[in-house]
Design a protein around this motif. Structure first.
Motif, mmCIF file in Angstrom:
data_model
loop_
_atom_site.group_PDB
_atom_site.id
_atom_site.type_symbol
_atom_site.label_atom_id
_atom_site.label_comp_id
_atom_site.label_asym_id
_atom_site.label_seq_id
_atom_site.Cartn_x
_atom_site.Cartn_y
_atom_site.Cartn_z
ATOM 1 N N VAL A 138 0.825 -1.207 0.000
ATOM 2 C CA VAL A 138 0.000 0.000 0.000
ATOM 3 C C VAL A 138 0.865 1.265 0.000
ATOM 4 O O VAL A 138 0.452 2.306 -0.530
ATOM 5 C CB VAL A 138 -0.941 -0.007 1.229
ATOM 6 N N LEU A 139 2.077 1.191 0.550
ATOM 7 C CA LEU A 139 2.926 2.377 0.609
ATOM 8 C C LEU A 139 3.351 2.823 -0.789
ATOM 9 O O LEU A 139 3.241 4.012 -1.138
ATOM 10 C CB LEU A 139 4.159 2.096 1.475
ATOM 11 N N ASN A 140 3.837 1.891 -1.592
ATOM 12 C CA ASN A 140 4.213 2.239 -2.975
ATOM 13 C C ASN A 140 3.009 2.721 -3.766
ATOM 14 O O ASN A 140 3.110 3.660 -4.566
ATOM 15 C CB ASN A 140 4.848 1.030 -3.673
ATOM 16 N N ASP A 141 1.865 2.086 -3.538
ATOM 17 C CA ASP A 141 0.651 2.479 -4.253
ATOM 18 C C ASP A 141 0.256 3.920 -3.928
ATOM 19 O O ASP A 141 -0.068 4.714 -4.822
ATOM 20 C CB ASP A 141 -0.491 1.520 -3.894
ATOM 21 N N GLY A 147 2.105 10.957 -6.832
ATOM 22 C CA GLY A 147 3.131 11.520 -7.709
ATOM 23 C C GLY A 147 4.476 11.704 -7.042
ATOM 24 O O GLY A 147 5.347 12.411 -7.563
ATOM 25 N N MET A 148 4.685 11.076 -5.898
ATOM 26 C CA MET A 148 5.954 11.210 -5.182
ATOM 27 C C MET A 148 7.052 10.367 -5.817
ATOM 28 O O MET A 148 8.238 10.704 -5.709
ATOM 29 C CB MET A 148 5.769 10.817 -3.718
ATOM 30 N N ILE A 149 6.677 9.279 -6.463
ATOM 31 C CA ILE A 149 7.648 8.416 -7.149
ATOM 32 C C ILE A 149 7.065 8.022 -8.503
ATOM 33 O O ILE A 149 5.850 8.082 -8.723
ATOM 34 C CB ILE A 149 7.958 7.146 -6.321
ATOM 35 N N GLU A 150 7.946 7.648 -9.418
ATOM 36 C CA GLU A 150 7.507 7.227 -10.750
ATOM 37 C C GLU A 150 7.486 5.715 -10.887
ATOM 38 O O GLU A 150 6.699 5.171 -11.671
ATOM 39 C CB GLU A 150 8.431 7.836 -11.809
#
Length: 301
Positions: A138-141, A147-150
């Motif tokens: 859930v953190l990566n999602d 928009g914090m990571i690509e």
């Protein structure tokens, strides 16, 4: 005289008979395992090689110090304790100050904060493992949607990210301890002292550093030392999340010990490592006992 001597001997021995069951249990469950571990640490003892058991002196200790992973594991252990302790204490102190004031639903908030401490560390490790999962976590999602990571961060498959992940989980798990202990200490600060500080024109910051912290200083020292001992000997979250991986990059001393005993089945080397950990914990235990003694002396004076 003989009767008096007999009565005095009975008076001395009577308490020992009441203590005997406790002494037996302590001897069986504490002292005997320590002596057995010390004995095994000087043996070549592998569980599935019972025909090749012999005393090998300090070879197990030499093997630990020569292991290529030893230096990294020491660094991980120091990082694990210092970073976890700093943030657990800082966040816990802030939350304790906040919960000390009465506000609506404060009791509910206290109950929610105390929940992690009542749960198993290994179970919490499994929960955080799913949170940090590279693909389904859930953190990566959330970070992708914000928009914090690509691309997803390989939290548990990259050595550096994995160590950060287990420390974050440990910080979350241990904050509760400091909230409970510091909140109890804060509630013991006399209201007269706070009212006197307010009359003298001290603001909240001055009252905190000049009144509250000095008053609970000994308690803070005690709980910090106690927490150092617990964090050093707490591999539960690491095994729940990474089992020391990837490629043993997230091991600390206590989790490395678990691997040697359970996975490698090398009880000789594991016992030697256990004695090394015990010696480290004894140092902090001495400081803890000294701090406890100082606190008692300050209360009596």
């Amino acid at each position: 005289m003989a009767r008096k001597d007999g009565k005095s001997a009975q008076n001395v021995l009577a308490p020992l008979w009441f203590l005997l069951p406790a002494l037996i249990l302590v001897g069986i469950f504490i002292y005997y395992p320590v002596f057995a571990t010390a004995n095994l640490s000087f043996k070549n003892y592998k569980l599935f090689d019972q025909s090749n058991i012999f005393y090998n002196g300090f070879e197990n200790f030499r093997g630990i110090f020569k292991d290529l992973a030893f230096r990294r594991i020491i660094q991980n252990s120091i990082l694990w304790v210092t970073v976890s302790l700093f943030f657990q204490f800082t966040i816990g102190f802030g939350l304790a100050l906040y919960l000390r004031t009465k506000f609506r639903f404060s009791g509910i908030y206290q109950g929610i904060i105390f929940i992690p401490w009542a749960l198993s560390g290994f179970l919490m490790g499994l929960v955080w493992k799913w949170i940090f999962d590279d693909n389904l976590g859930v953190l990566n999602d959330m970070m992708l949607k914000a928009g914090m990571i690509e691309t997803p961060i390989p939290w548990l498959s990259n050595a550096n990210w994995a160590m950060a992940a287990v420390i974050i989980a440990n910080i979350w798990y241990g904050v509760t301890f400091f909230v409970i202990m510091i909140l109890a200490a804060l509630q013991g600060v006399p209201k007269e002292m706070l009212e006197a500080a307010d009359l003298d024109g001290c603001g909240k910051t001055k009252t905190l550093f000049l009144v509250i912290i000095p008053y609970i200083r000994q308690t803070l020292i005690l709980i910090v030392l106690l927490r150092v001992i617990w964090i050093t000997n707490f591999p539960d979250i690491i095994f729940g999340m990474t089992s020391g991986g990837p490629n043993q990059q997230t091991h600390i001393l206590s989790s490395w010990l678990v691997q040697k005993i359970t996975y490698d089945q090398d009880w000789g080397s594991g016992s030697a490592l256990g004695l090394l950990i015990l010696s480290v914990l004894l140092v902090f235990s001495v400081f803890y006992l000294l701090a406890t003694r100082l606190e008692k002396e300050s209360e009596e004076s």
